[in-house]
Scaffold this motif. Structure first.
Motif, PDB file in Angstrom:
ATOM      1  N   CYS A  21       0.835  -1.211   0.000  1.00 21.57           N
ATOM      2  CA  CYS A  21       0.000   0.000   0.000  1.00 21.57           C
ATOM      3  C   CYS A  21       0.865   1.255   0.000  1.00 21.57           C
ATOM      4  N   SER A  26      -1.831   3.409  -1.891  1.00 22.11           N
ATOM      5  CA  SER A  26      -3.168   2.881  -1.608  1.00 22.11           C
ATOM      6  C   SER A  26      -3.485   2.983  -0.120  1.00 22.11           C
ATOM      7  N   LEU A 138      -4.084  -5.551  -6.952  1.00 20.20           N
ATOM      8  CA  LEU A 138      -3.805  -4.115  -6.902  1.00 20.20           C
ATOM      9  C   LEU A 138      -2.996  -3.670  -8.115  1.00 20.20           C
TER      10      LEU A 138
END
Length: 151
Positions: A21, A26, A138
């Motif tokens: 992330c 993210s 992702l």
């Protein structure tokens, strides 16, 4: 995009997802209860210094959260029938992954069956590692957006 971990059990997976992330910009959402303490040295070690800059949120009720969001959301499960590559990922997509030990509760399958996707695997195998699954999905979403958020 936002990654949601439903009742994660393994701190090392969560820490690796924090890193993913961080490097992708993210957000991360944990759905309680967690199978570890957020002070776990394994969680901290796996996440290293990547915690800074990651917007981490904790919630207790995923269903309420999803019913009150305007962002599109997608569940990823070995029980999904469509593949993760069939999604046209918007920038505000919410990507939901189940617990390493028990996946996602059946009530989500029943309520949002059309929003369940899978990562193809050989028949008879249980599932991919959670951190790997998050990275695969992702990065597909980011690829579709020409990695614009990484520039």
């Amino acid at each position: 995009m936002k990654v949601v971990l439903f009742e994660p059990q393994i701190p090392q997976n969560a820490g690796n997802i924090v890193r993913t992330c961080s490097i992708t910009g993210s957000d991360l959402l944990f759905v309680k209860p967690l199978g570890f303490k957020t002070s776990s040295r394994y969680l901290k070690r796996a996440g290293l210094d990547y915690w800074d800059g990651v917007d981490v949120e904790m919630i207790s009720n995923l269903e309420d959260y999803l019913e009150n969001t305007t962002s599109p959301f997608y569940f990823f499960s070995s029980k999904g029938t469509a593949t993760y590559t069939q999604i046209a990922y918007p920038k505000d997509a919410i990507l939901i992954f189940g617990s390493e030990t028990s996946g996602l509760p059946e009530k989500y399958h029943q309520k949002w069956a059309e929003q369940f996707y899978t990562i193809p695997m050989k028949p008879g195998k249980r599932s991919l590692n959670l951190a790997n699954s998050v990275a695969i999905v992702l990065y597909e979403g980011l690829r579709q957006q020409n990695f614009a958020c990484l520039n």
